[in-house]
Enzyme design. Structure first.
Site, PDB file in Angstrom:
ATOM      1  N   LYS A 100       0.855  -1.186   0.000  1.00 36.21           N
ATOM      2  CA  LYS A 100       0.000   0.000   0.000  1.00 36.21           C
ATOM      3  C   LYS A 100       0.891   1.236   0.000  1.00 36.21           C
ATOM      4  O   LYS A 100       1.719   1.413   0.894  1.00 36.21           O
ATOM      5  CB  LYS A 100      -0.917   0.020   1.216  1.00 36.21           C
ATOM      6  CG  LYS A 100      -1.870   1.214   1.195  1.00 36.21           C
ATOM      7  CD  LYS A 100      -2.565   1.413   2.521  1.00 36.21           C
ATOM      8  CE  LYS A 100      -3.315   2.740   2.495  1.00 36.21           C
ATOM      9  NZ  LYS A 100      -3.695   3.189   3.845  1.00 36.21           N
ATOM     10  N   GLY A 188     -10.751   8.146   7.174  1.00 37.26           N
ATOM     11  CA  GLY A 188     -11.873   8.989   7.559  1.00 37.26           C
ATOM     12  C   GLY A 188     -13.136   8.259   7.976  1.00 37.26           C
ATOM     13  O   GLY A 188     -14.105   8.882   8.418  1.00 37.26           O
TER      14      GLY A 188
END
Length: 257
Positions: A100, A188
């Protein structure tokens, strides 16, 4: 019913939930939360891996890399050079090719620096990495990353650790519609319903860390996310009813006396 398999690169997964391993009280809690979540992939910040002090506990003592997939990430990197060096180290340490990538722009917002991110993606793909990329919710830049060879697009829902949920459904929807690689909402997410919304929209998966680790009961919240992702995915596959401005009775009104 046909099996709903989550495909990332060469992986074939049952769970569409990816769990981060930071912010927990200890590795024991981390491992317990991961088990409750049903996740098959966990993200690990390479910069925080302990490889020097053998007296300190390490995550692999609690989460067996043979039973769960480790996804090394570049958390804390603010330049392409840092990110590239970090992931090359990860490949040397554990042979990881599925990684990632996140290249941050500033410490206050932790928004991705997309210029450096695109630059890094190109290099990593050329070096044989399978790159899952943390990015803004800009559809044009998401398409650029896919064209560069990204294995998965990971647009933020809102700033990392903010818990604000998906702030721009329109842009996320545009990214979903245009992408031929998995779209995984990252950053988030604040509570389980945020994950359900993402999956109902058509996202292929959701990555969660702070929402579980910072909750009052991480194990219970991990289970909530497991169920939220499942319910959101099933709702997406089922297809929601059409929205109408006017009422439509659920019971027939013909023949009323």
């Amino acid at each position: 019913m046909k099996k709903d398999i989550f495909k990332i690169g060469n992986l074939r997964l049952k769970s569409r939930l990816i769990v981060g391993t930071g912010k927990y009280k200890n590795f024991k809690e981390t491992a317990a939360a991961v088990r409750e979540s049903g996740a098959e992939i966990v993200t690990v910040a390479v910069r925080r891996i302990n490889i020097l002090d053998k007296k300190k506990p390490i995550l692999t003592d609690y989460l067996n890399p043979k039973k769960i997939i480790y996804l090394p990430n570049t958390a804390g990197c603010f330049s392409s050079e840092e990110a590239l060096r970090t992931l090359r180290l990860a490949r040397e340490m554990g042979g990881w090719k599925l990684v990632k990538l996140e290249v941050l722009g500033d410490k206050k917002t932790l928004y991705p620096n997309m210029i450096e991110t695109i630059k890094s993606t190109k290099v990593l793909v050329q070096e044989g990495f399978k790159v899952m990329v943390y990015c803004t919710d800009d559809p044009l830049l998401a398409k650029k990353l896919e064209d560069c060879g990204a294995t998965a697009i990971m647009p933020l829902a809102s700033p990392i650790g903010s818990g604000l949920g998906i702030q721009n459904k329109v842009n996320i929807s545009l990214i979903i519609k245009q992408s031929k690689v998995p779209v995984i909402v990252d950053a988030g997410i604040g509570t389980a319903s945020d994950a359900t919304i993402a999956m109902e929209m058509g996202c292929d998966g959701v990555l969660v860390n702070s929402a579980i680790a910072n909750s009052k009961n991480p194990l219970t919240m991990a289970r909530a996310f497991k169920n939220a992702v499942l319910s959101g995915r099933e709702a997406h596959l089922a297809g929601r009813m059409k929205k109408n401005f006017f009422a439509s009775p659920s019971s027939p009104i013909d023949g009323l006396i």
